[in-house]
Design an enzyme around this catalytic site. Structure first.
Site, mmCIF file in Angstrom:
data_model
loop_
_atom_site.group_PDB
_atom_site.id
_atom_site.type_symbol
_atom_site.label_atom_id
_atom_site.label_comp_id
_atom_site.label_asym_id
_atom_site.label_seq_id
_atom_site.Cartn_x
_atom_site.Cartn_y
_atom_site.Cartn_z
ATOM 1 N N ASP A 132 -10.538 -2.250 7.011
ATOM 2 C CA ASP A 132 -9.508 -3.247 6.715
ATOM 3 C C ASP A 132 -10.173 -4.329 5.861
ATOM 4 O OD1 ASP A 132 -7.846 -5.518 6.846
ATOM 5 O OD2 ASP A 132 -7.081 -4.959 8.816
ATOM 6 N N ILE A 173 -12.365 2.240 -5.143
ATOM 7 C CA ILE A 173 -10.953 1.842 -5.236
ATOM 8 C C ILE A 173 -10.455 1.406 -3.864
ATOM 9 C CG2 ILE A 173 -8.614 2.560 -5.882
ATOM 10 C CD1 ILE A 173 -9.836 4.728 -7.660
ATOM 11 N N TYR A 192 3.219 -15.143 -1.107
ATOM 12 C CA TYR A 192 2.737 -13.983 -1.884
ATOM 13 C C TYR A 192 2.337 -14.460 -3.288
ATOM 14 C CZ TYR A 192 2.483 -9.532 -4.332
ATOM 15 O OH TYR A 192 2.036 -8.469 -5.098
ATOM 16 N N ASN A 195 -7.657 -3.467 -5.559
ATOM 17 C CA ASN A 195 -6.227 -3.171 -5.613
ATOM 18 C C ASN A 195 -5.503 -3.392 -4.278
ATOM 19 O OD1 ASN A 195 -3.740 -1.514 -6.511
ATOM 20 N ND2 ASN A 195 -4.566 -0.292 -4.809
ATOM 21 N N LYS A 207 -1.373 -14.356 -5.169
ATOM 22 C CA LYS A 207 -1.638 -13.711 -6.462
ATOM 23 C C LYS A 207 -2.061 -14.740 -7.527
ATOM 24 C CE LYS A 207 -1.184 -9.359 -5.420
ATOM 25 N NZ LYS A 207 -2.268 -8.392 -5.609
ATOM 26 N N VAL A 259 6.813 -2.294 -9.483
ATOM 27 C CA VAL A 259 6.308 -0.911 -9.497
ATOM 28 C C VAL A 259 6.863 -0.229 -8.247
ATOM 29 C CG1 VAL A 259 4.265 0.565 -9.682
ATOM 30 C CG2 VAL A 259 4.121 -1.824 -10.442
HETATM 31 P P1 NDP Z 1 1.342 0.182 -1.710
HETATM 32 O O1 NDP Z 1 1.938 -0.437 -0.488
HETATM 33 O O2 NDP Z 1 1.866 1.501 -2.142
HETATM 34 O O3 NDP Z 1 -0.244 0.281 -1.549
HETATM 35 C C1 NDP Z 1 -0.983 -0.761 -0.978
HETATM 36 C C2 NDP Z 1 -2.390 -0.263 -0.687
HETATM 37 O O4 NDP Z 1 -3.165 -1.352 -0.157
HETATM 38 C C3 NDP Z 1 -2.404 0.858 0.346
HETATM 39 O O5 NDP Z 1 -3.297 1.857 -0.054
HETATM 40 C C4 NDP Z 1 -2.904 0.165 1.597
HETATM 41 O O6 NDP Z 1 -3.696 1.065 2.360
HETATM 42 C C5 NDP Z 1 -3.818 -0.922 1.018
HETATM 43 N N1 NDP Z 1 -3.958 -2.019 1.964
HETATM 44 C C6 NDP Z 1 -3.009 -2.891 2.367
HETATM 45 N N2 NDP Z 1 -3.506 -3.720 3.294
HETATM 46 C C7 NDP Z 1 -4.808 -3.374 3.475
HETATM 47 C C8 NDP Z 1 -5.837 -3.837 4.327
HETATM 48 N N3 NDP Z 1 -5.652 -4.853 5.178
HETATM 49 N N4 NDP Z 1 -7.062 -3.257 4.260
HETATM 50 C C9 NDP Z 1 -7.252 -2.223 3.411
HETATM 51 N N5 NDP Z 1 -6.319 -1.727 2.590
HETATM 52 C C10 NDP Z 1 -5.106 -2.293 2.636
HETATM 53 O O7 NDP Z 1 1.530 -0.906 -2.873
HETATM 54 P P2 NDP Z 1 1.096 -0.929 -4.422
HETATM 55 O O8 NDP Z 1 0.367 0.277 -4.802
HETATM 56 O O9 NDP Z 1 2.306 -1.306 -5.178
HETATM 57 O O10 NDP Z 1 0.137 -2.199 -4.393
HETATM 58 C C11 NDP Z 1 -1.187 -2.180 -4.900
HETATM 59 C C12 NDP Z 1 -1.502 -3.558 -5.468
HETATM 60 O O11 NDP Z 1 -0.616 -3.835 -6.553
HETATM 61 C C13 NDP Z 1 -1.311 -4.708 -4.485
HETATM 62 O O12 NDP Z 1 -2.368 -5.642 -4.662
HETATM 63 C C14 NDP Z 1 0.019 -5.329 -4.895
HETATM 64 O O13 NDP Z 1 0.094 -6.697 -4.559
HETATM 65 C C15 NDP Z 1 -0.063 -5.114 -6.403
HETATM 66 N N6 NDP Z 1 1.210 -5.160 -7.107
HETATM 67 C C16 NDP Z 1 2.245 -4.344 -6.757
HETATM 68 C C17 NDP Z 1 3.435 -4.405 -7.449
HETATM 69 C C18 NDP Z 1 4.636 -3.600 -7.072
HETATM 70 O O14 NDP Z 1 5.758 -3.960 -7.481
HETATM 71 N N7 NDP Z 1 4.476 -2.490 -6.337
HETATM 72 C C19 NDP Z 1 3.589 -5.286 -8.620
HETATM 73 C C20 NDP Z 1 2.444 -6.122 -8.878
HETATM 74 C C21 NDP Z 1 1.299 -6.026 -8.161
HETATM 75 P P3 NDP Z 1 -3.667 1.211 3.960
HETATM 76 O O15 NDP Z 1 -2.303 0.810 4.421
HETATM 77 O O16 NDP Z 1 -4.013 2.643 4.190
HETATM 78 O O17 NDP Z 1 -4.741 0.295 4.412
HETATM 79 C C1 8X3 Z 2 4.869 -7.325 -6.957
HETATM 80 C C2 8X3 Z 2 5.912 -7.693 -7.948
HETATM 81 O O1 8X3 Z 2 7.894 -9.265 -8.314
HETATM 82 O O2 8X3 Z 2 7.726 -8.191 -6.153
HETATM 83 O O3 8X3 Z 2 3.752 -8.122 -7.060
HETATM 84 O O4 8X3 Z 2 6.247 -9.961 -6.741
HETATM 85 S S1 8X3 Z 2 6.987 -8.826 -7.242
#
Ligand code: NDP
Ligand code: 8X3
Length: 252
Positions: free
Chosen positions: A59, A8, A152, A86, A156, A185
């Site tokens: 990263d 993950i 962004y 993710n 996506k 989310v």
């Molecule tokens: P969070 O910010 O809570 O989590 C993002 C995760 O991505 C963290 O664990 C972070 O870990 C990791 N991450 C970010 N950049 C890097 C990097 N350069 N290298 C490794 N890991 C990285 O956001 P979400 O859980 O909401 O997001 C998860 C996924 O869901 C993303 O792809 C996001 O685009 C997508 N998404 C989110 C939505 C929302 O509204 N929240 C809606 C639709 C999609 P760390 O910083 O420790 O590296």
């Molecule tokens: C995250 C949802 O609407 O902020 O991907 O782009 S939105």
């Protein structure tokens, strides 16, 4: 039942973390990835009570780090059954002429190239075994462009295209490929998008019940636990209060 191993990315927060917690409860072995090592250590401590866990700090946008980390996996974690792509975030919300170049680089490098690097490091072994499962976390931003979402959304849309590409290219290798595209989310997502401005971030989820990370984790778990001949290719998930990237029912 043979225990599965899941890899993950972005397990330190939000959707990735909730998925790790749910997988652990269901006895799926875990490779947890992220950049924030203290969070990885903490999560490993919590989830090791339920299943086997290892962590990788890297990263996703740095290709050498990605390949070195994945090559360093202990032998007992090298057979990866499920890859959850993710890791990702939005950086900024500006109209295109005002966009910040570093934000653009970050979104393309992390959301697109990072997903590709991780997949490239893992897929060849799935191909050899003629089995495996990839779940790509896209977004509604990859289905519809919204004001100021520009780069962004582009990142996506690329995830959406790559999900289809993987499904086509890996079809002859018996590998399942799924994408889940959530609406809003409530995670750290908006804090990252607004660069630590917590008031602005909280405001995004004000006045309606947003999806929670656990809701998406539930769906991911459902998707990966279907019989092997069933593949849920593409799923859009909104909260009841959201009808499109910009239409929300707020208040009572
Ligand atoms: P969070 O910010 O809570 O989590 C993002 C995760 O991505 C963290 O664990 C972070 O870990 C990791 N991450 C970010 N950049 C890097 C990097 N350069 N290298 C490794 N890991 C990285 O956001 P979400 O859980 O909401 O997001 C998860 C996924 O869901 C993303 O792809 C996001 O685009 C997508 N998404 C989110 C939505 C929302 O509204 N929240 C809606 C639709 C999609 P760390 O910083 O420790 O590296
Ligand atoms: C995250 C949802 O609407 O902020 O991907 O782009 S939105």
């Amino acid at each position: 039942m043979i225990q599965k191993t899941a890899f993950i990315t972005g397990a330190t927060s939000g959707i990735g973390k909730a998925t790790a917690q749910l997988f652990a409860k269901n006895n799926i072995r875990l490779i947890l990835c992220g950049r924030r090592n203290e969070r990885l250590i903490q999560l490993k401590e919590e989830l090791s009570k339920l299943t086997d866990v290892t962590t990788l700090q890297f990263d996703v946008s740095k290709k050498e780090e990605v390949f070195n980390a994945i090559e360093s996996l202990p032998k007992e974690f090298q057979k990866i059954d499920i890859l959850i792509n993710n890791a990702g975030n939005a950086h900024g919300l500006n109209s295109i002429q005002d966009g910040n170049l570093d934000d653009w680089d970050a979104m393309i490098d992390i959301n697109v190239k990072g997903l590709l690097y991780v997949s490239k490091a893992i897929l060849p072994k799935m191909v050899v075994r003629n089995e495996g499962f990839v779940v790509n976390i896209g977004s509604i931003a990859g289905k519809e462009v919204y004001p100021n979402g520009n780069v962004y959304c582009a990142s996506k849309y690329a995830v959406n295209a790559l999900n289809k590409a993987m499904r086509i290219d890996l079809n002859k290798h018996n590998i399942r490929v799924s994408a889940i595209h959530p609406g809003a989310v409530e995670t750290e997502f908006s804090e990252v998008r607004f660069k630590g401005d917590t008031d602005k971030a909280k405001n995004v989820y004000k006045g309606f019940k947003a999806l929670q990370a656990e809701d998406i984790a539930d769906i991911i778990y459902f998707v990966v636990t279907r019989p092997y001949h069933v593949n849920i290719e593409d799923l859009i998930v909104y909260s009841t209060s959201q009808a499109s990237p910009t239409i929300f029912k707020k208040g009572v």
